[in-house]
Motif scaffolding. Sequence first.
Motif: not given
Length: 477
Positions: A119-129
Amino acid sequence: MGLLGNGKAAGPVTRGHVPLDVEGYPVAPPELELQQVHIYVRHGERTPVGVRMADPPANIPANWMFCNTAREFRAAVASASSSDDGASQFPAMQTGPVAEELRARRVVERRDGTAAVGECLLGELTDVGRESTYQFGHSLRKLYIDRLKFLPDVVKSNDEVYLRSTNMPRTIESLQQITHGLYPMTKHAKDFVPLLRIRNGKDENLFGNTFACKRLEILQIGFAHAAAAAWNTTLEPLDKKLSKFIGGNPIRLDGKPRASGILDTIRAADAHGVKVPSEFKEAGVLDVIEKAVVTEWFAGYRSEEVRRLGMGPLLSDLSRKLQAKADKGDADRTRILVHSTHDTCLAGLSNTLDIFDERWPAFTAAITFELFKKRAAAVEPPSPWQTVLSLFHRPQETAEHYVRVRYQNENKALPLCAEAGKHLPGSPEFCTLAAFRERVRELTPDNWEAECAYTPVDKQREREEVQAAAALIIAKP
């Protein structure tokens, strides 16, 4: 290296970012020689910065499961050692092979205490990013190393590359991925460790720094209020379509949620293949929201004062470095400078230079400043006496320098260089360095701290005056 190192896409999702176009890059005229490249790139795809439209009927997830990569990390840690008397001693620093490593895996803990892997934090760079920023760096390598032969194949020193980020996890991680794509570990000289530069908040200039400049904050608030007054009536017709997705509230720039937040959530969802209500896909819906939000956030940069306070410090830094390279030539070894920043930086820069396209900058969108040198042929002295003297004093070659700006893979002819003599003849996109620096000097505050100082006398009246002035600027076509 999995997702980040094998060059394979993370799936079909490519809508959220702007890839660097290597094949479509226009080579400069043969008389120009590339000297230095300054790149300002927005971070990669991230999650929304707030939870919005999570309830039915929108059902956009409150929890985004796009952060599996790079959750496990290793960090060098200092450890206690025993002294002769048996007491533990904590060293100030440990380096080299004796330093211990701490292995850990980050997870997001929810309010109820549960934790979900990936799970990502709000505003976090994702795997896609992470993938798109790695690919951006890899494209920089293909362009400036493989195609143009401008950069060395193997990086040996931090004098050769300049890497800087704002102090935000998503920009720092984006810069790490870009660096890995540009110079993977196999292209590092022995003992080379890249330096990632980060400034303290009060010194940051990679965006309009309202934290350190209260006058800029007041101006930006005034433009936001003026934009709401100008655009909210235009947004009203969208209420019938969209209010049901935000708890029955109207779509407004200053609404709950704000129109900017709605745009942020929809754009992030679209970038990750998350389903959004079909109403947002209807012709003209997102376009009008985007136009309103762009006005709210960036119309201030039509004002000379906002340009000076918001982008003046950054452009001054850029101008100084370009001139230093022009003066020192090969003695200045830095050839590429990569800055990992935000949408507000790209919009602010392009708006200040009068090349803004009035669209919200996409993920990994970039604005690039390239410095070129043109060698002018030496002019031989016309008189015989000067000819004799020239045997002892050879005339020095003069060098003209030009700056080319590229945004979203396109050359941008700067209006400030439109006059004859301020650009390369026949190529208006190549602005003379002198003309570029002349405009930057106009945008550089003599004393930024003094101009930023704000001591309110009548706060309400002053805010009304700022808003009224902003409204006049927004009303202009």
